[in-house]
Structure formats: C-alpha cells, structure tokens
Design a protein around this motif. Structure first.
Motif, PDB file in Angstrom:
ATOM      1  N   THR A  78     -24.422 -10.702  -8.352  1.00 32.86           N
ATOM      2  CA  THR A  78     -23.398 -11.744  -8.251  1.00 32.86           C
ATOM      3  C   THR A  78     -23.265 -12.284  -6.834  1.00 32.86           C
ATOM      4  OG1 THR A  78     -22.231 -10.497  -9.945  1.00 32.86           O
ATOM      5  CG2 THR A  78     -21.053 -12.327  -8.944  1.00 32.86           C
ATOM      6  N   ALA A  79     -23.321 -11.393  -5.864  1.00 35.61           N
ATOM      7  CA  ALA A  79     -23.125 -11.824  -4.480  1.00 35.61           C
ATOM      8  C   ALA A  79     -24.330 -12.566  -3.921  1.00 35.61           C
ATOM      9  CB  ALA A  79     -22.794 -10.616  -3.603  1.00 35.61           C
TER      10      ALA A  79
ATOM     11  N   SER B 272     -31.075  -6.995  -4.090  1.00 32.74           N
ATOM     12  CA  SER B 272     -31.058  -5.555  -3.806  1.00 32.74           C
ATOM     13  C   SER B 272     -30.077  -5.234  -2.687  1.00 32.74           C
ATOM     14  CB  SER B 272     -32.455  -5.067  -3.452  1.00 32.74           C
ATOM     15  OG  SER B 272     -32.736  -5.268  -2.085  1.00 32.74           O
TER      16      SER B 272
ATOM     17  N   ILE C  11     -36.452   0.885 -15.512  1.00 34.30           N
ATOM     18  CA  ILE C  11     -36.629   1.814 -14.395  1.00 34.30           C
ATOM     19  C   ILE C  11     -36.639   3.258 -14.867  1.00 34.30           C
ATOM     20  CG2 ILE C  11     -35.407   0.222 -12.852  1.00 34.30           C
ATOM     21  CD1 ILE C  11     -33.424   2.645 -12.491  1.00 34.30           C
TER      22      ILE C  11
ATOM     23  N   SER D 102     -27.507  -1.735 -13.467  1.00 30.82           N
ATOM     24  CA  SER D 102     -27.860  -1.065 -14.717  1.00 30.82           C
ATOM     25  C   SER D 102     -26.778  -1.212 -15.772  1.00 30.82           C
ATOM     26  CB  SER D 102     -28.151   0.406 -14.465  1.00 30.82           C
ATOM     27  OG  SER D 102     -27.004   1.038 -13.940  1.00 30.82           O
ATOM     28  N   ILE D 103     -25.527  -1.327 -15.357  1.00 28.21           N
ATOM     29  CA  ILE D 103     -24.453  -1.458 -16.334  1.00 28.21           C
ATOM     30  C   ILE D 103     -24.339  -2.896 -16.829  1.00 28.21           C
ATOM     31  CG2 ILE D 103     -21.957  -1.339 -16.620  1.00 28.21           C
ATOM     32  CD1 ILE D 103     -21.910   1.165 -15.055  1.00 28.21           C
ATOM     33  N   GLN D 104     -24.452  -3.835 -15.902  1.00 32.22           N
ATOM     34  CA  GLN D 104     -24.357  -5.241 -16.307  1.00 32.22           C
ATOM     35  C   GLN D 104     -25.582  -5.688 -17.094  1.00 32.22           C
ATOM     36  OE1 GLN D 104     -21.837  -8.092 -14.249  1.00 32.22           O
ATOM     37  NE2 GLN D 104     -22.762  -7.316 -12.379  1.00 32.22           N
TER      38      GLN D 104
ATOM     39  N   PHE E  68     -30.465   0.340 -10.031  1.00 30.51           N
ATOM     40  CA  PHE E  68     -29.273   1.177 -10.004  1.00 30.51           C
ATOM     41  C   PHE E  68     -28.006   0.349  -9.882  1.00 30.51           C
ATOM     42  CE2 PHE E  68     -32.037   4.706  -9.665  1.00 30.51           C
ATOM     43  CZ  PHE E  68     -31.294   5.775 -10.113  1.00 30.51           C
ATOM     44  N   LYS E  69     -28.077  -0.770  -9.187  1.00 27.03           N
ATOM     45  CA  LYS E  69     -26.874  -1.573  -9.009  1.00 27.03           C
ATOM     46  C   LYS E  69     -26.466  -2.292 -10.278  1.00 27.03           C
ATOM     47  CE  LYS E  69     -27.104  -2.509  -4.097  1.00 27.03           C
ATOM     48  NZ  LYS E  69     -27.059  -3.498  -3.031  1.00 27.03           N
TER      49      LYS E  69
ATOM     50  N   SER F   9     -32.095  -0.896 -16.824  1.00 27.83           N
ATOM     51  CA  SER F   9     -32.030   0.561 -16.871  1.00 27.83           C
ATOM     52  C   SER F   9     -33.217   1.130 -17.626  1.00 27.83           C
ATOM     53  CB  SER F   9     -30.740   1.001 -17.557  1.00 27.83           C
ATOM     54  OG  SER F   9     -29.872   1.637 -16.653  1.00 27.83           O
ATOM     55  N   GLU F  10     -33.517   0.506 -18.764  1.00 29.53           N
ATOM     56  CA  GLU F  10     -34.627   1.004 -19.566  1.00 29.53           C
ATOM     57  C   GLU F  10     -35.937   0.905 -18.806  1.00 29.53           C
ATOM     58  OE1 GLU F  10     -34.551  -0.963 -23.375  1.00 29.53           O
ATOM     59  OE2 GLU F  10     -32.395  -0.651 -23.518  1.00 29.53           O
TER      60      GLU F  10
END
Lengths: 193, 193
Positions: free
Chosen positions: A24-25, A19, A117, A107-109, A104-105, A114-115
């Motif tokens: 990745t980091a 979070s 939350i 959600s694209i990857q 939110f961070k 996303s679904e």
DNA sequence: CTAGCATGTAAGTAATTACTTGCATGAAAG
DNA sequence: CTTTCATGCAAGTAATTACTTACATGCTAG
C-alpha cells in the motif's frame, strides 16, 4: 526490444519499494519514478497495481530453486555437505531477499503469495529429507526424525538470514560464514552416531 | 477508569490490523471500527496516527523479557535446559507475534522500531552466552564460540517461530513441541564434549 | 445537583491515490 | 516514406485518507 527493458525496470522498482514499504505504501507514482518511467507506462504494461504484484509473484515462481546445486556437490561428508548447503541456502535467500520480504509482509492481504513462498522450504525440505535418509542408510547419522531434522536445519538458516537481512550487525558482528560454520558444526556433530 | 479501557482497545486493534496489513494499509477508520470506538476518539487519545504507533512501540519496550524465567529454571542438564529455554522462547515470540511482525514490516519506514525489536535477541544472547560459558567451565560442553552458539540457538528458534507464525502447517504438520524437541536434541548433542 | 470529562455524531477539508483519456513524439519496420 | 508501436506529457476524476471543528450526550465525583 525496449519493451522488455521497461517492464523489467518497473518490476525491479516495484520489487524494491514494495519490499521496503509494503504494497500500500509503495505508490504507483514512486514506483514509476524509481523506474525512470512515466506513471501511465506502468498501467499500460500491467493494467493495474495488482497486475504488477502478480507479475512479481510469477517471476518468483519461475525462480530456479537451488535443488540441482545441492545434489551436484554431495560428498557424503556430513559437515562438509551441510556447510555447503547452508551457505548456498543463505546466499539464495539473500538473492531473493526482496521477494521473501514481500511474501512475509503481504501474506495476509494476498494469500496467493504465501502459497508461492511456502513452496521454497517445501522443496528444500524434500531434498534434505532424501539426503538424511540416504545418510541413515549409510550409517553415517543416527536414527532421527528426518523431517524434523530437515526443518530444523532450514529454520536455522532462515533464522540467520532474517537476522542479517533485517537487523544487519545490530545483534552481532560475527561474519556470516563463521556463524554458519559454527552452527553447522554443532548441528552435524549432533547428528552423527 | 473507562479512559484506560478505550485507549487499550484502540492499541489492541491497531496492533492487530497493522501487523496484518501494514502501517499504511491499516487506516484509522478501520482501527477505530475494530476497537468499537469513534474515529475521533483515536485522535483525541494519540494525536495522530504515528502517535498510535509510538504507543505500541512504547508498550513493546516495557514488555518483560523472559530473562528471569530462563535463569530460574536452570538445572545444568544441557538438553533439558535448552528445551525448556526453546519452548519458552517460542511461546514468548508467539505471544508478541503481532509486535514482531510490525517490527519486521515497518523497520525500514520506522527505524526506531528496528532498534526496539533488536533488543530482544540482544538480551537473550547475553543470557545464553553466560549460560554457555558456565557450562564450559563445568566441562559439560566443548570449546566453542559461545556467541555464535547462542546466536545459532536463537536463529533456530526464531526460524521455527517464523515458519509457524506465517506459514502455519503449510510446510509441515509436525507438532511444535516435537519439532523443538528434535532440534534441541541435535543441538545439545552437538555441544557436549 | 452540577461541573467536568470522556465519548459520540455530523460535517468538512486538503492531500493523496489508483487509474483514465487524449494527444504528441520518436524510433523502428515494412 | 509511411505506418506502427512504445512511450511521454498534461489534465482530470472519483475515492480514500488523515485529521479538524463544533456541538450533543451521558457518566461520575464533589
């Protein structure tokens, strides 16, 4: 069982680091370090790094939403109810702050997240819609689009949450309760007939 | 100058990829590919990866805030003004969506960014406070904590923005204009004396 | 025409990353 | 007492990453 203890500690550490820094980091090494566990133990428990994220999301979906708590304390006094709900809503979001941030961070990857939350506002919207509809039947609020109204209150609380969660007191040092009280006061006054 | 063109294309690509995947997951290789540029060109322009982020943030801080546009179109009709502002506010946030997302994603790793993005709500808050104060003097709205009121409207719009930007129509398919209209109608009704 | 400048290409480097394997240890359970 | 099981430790691997160096190319301004 010590097993459960270590797995939980790993999940907690991953939750915090992902979070903060993103998936990745947040390296498996640092997650293991924060959990006070050897890195291999992490892989033995979750197979691979994605397995860890999956475990987090699963824990997320089993998280009890504040549905019951909303319904229980209804007084049918608009402002009182909305303030009580908004406070609970805010505190709930704060309690799962890390999860929301991951959602939110990443959600694209990771669209699955996303679904998951998106379910929270959906459930809350449903509850609020029922409440507003009943209030309309009782003649306590005027004729409005209940769905848009519910979404607006959710957006309002979510906005306050995001502001506080990410920017802290950089934008304002008004106490949260006072902020919520003011916004709910305006909102409920705008709804009464 | 073709120089400016390439640098801009690199920044655009970086903006998109970092906002989607985060700073660490957006590699210099993929950024260069998306920009249609050789990877070394990226380093020749910005020195290192952080230089790229710095360039993005700098472009961010020079971004014209919607201050003037707010002040210009004031009609002193509460609902009309607030709707106009909310629509502009929403569209403005959407136009810098990628920047906002980077700000929220990397605010812990790169605190400078946090400060930059916190400036936007701060400036808007200031403008709104002045507006609400003037409206109070004109007797058009009741006695309220203007700062809390301004923050609430900002939170409301920001909440709508986040919902749409990240969850799309997963939560609701009500058109944005209709949503904003409803929320502004409630909000302004709650403010009038 | 030529000098300079932005870019492409090729190749490489040191560090880091996710993940594996083999073996040792210690505590609990039968 | 012994077996099992969770964990630690050491070492390693293949891939990726940010970044560098050296050289070639092509466009443009003087």
């Amino acid at each position: 069982m010590t097993t459960k203890g270590t797995a939980e500690r790993i999940i907690e550490a991953a939750l915090q680091l992902i979070s903060e820094k993103g998936y990745t980091a947040a390296t498996t090494k640092t997650i293991a370090e924060l959990a006070g566990v050897n890195e291999v133990t992490l892989f033995r428990h979750f197979g691979n790094k994605r397995g860890l994220l999956k475990a987090i999301v699963e824990q997320f979906s089993y998280y009890p939403v504040l549905q019951q708590e909303i319904n229980q304390n209804v007084t049918w006094d608009l402002e009182k109810d909305l303030y009580n709900f908004s406070l609970k809503h805010f505190e709930f979001l704060m309690s799962i702050k890390d999860l929301v941030m991951i959602g939110f961070k990443e959600s694209i990857q990771f669209p699955e997240i996303s679904e998951e939350i998106a379910n929270i506002p959906l459930l809350i919207k449903k509850e609020l819609c029922q409440y507003f509809q009943e209030m309309q039947h009782r003649g306590k609020i005027r004729e409005v689009n209940v769905e848009a109204t519910a979404l607006s209150l959710i957006a309002l609380n979510f906005g306050h949450f995001m502001s506080r969660a990410r920017l802290g007191t950089m934008v304002s040092d008004i106490p949260t309760e006072e902020l919520l009280q003011t916004s709910v006061a305006i909102f409920s006054r705008g709804l009464v007939s």
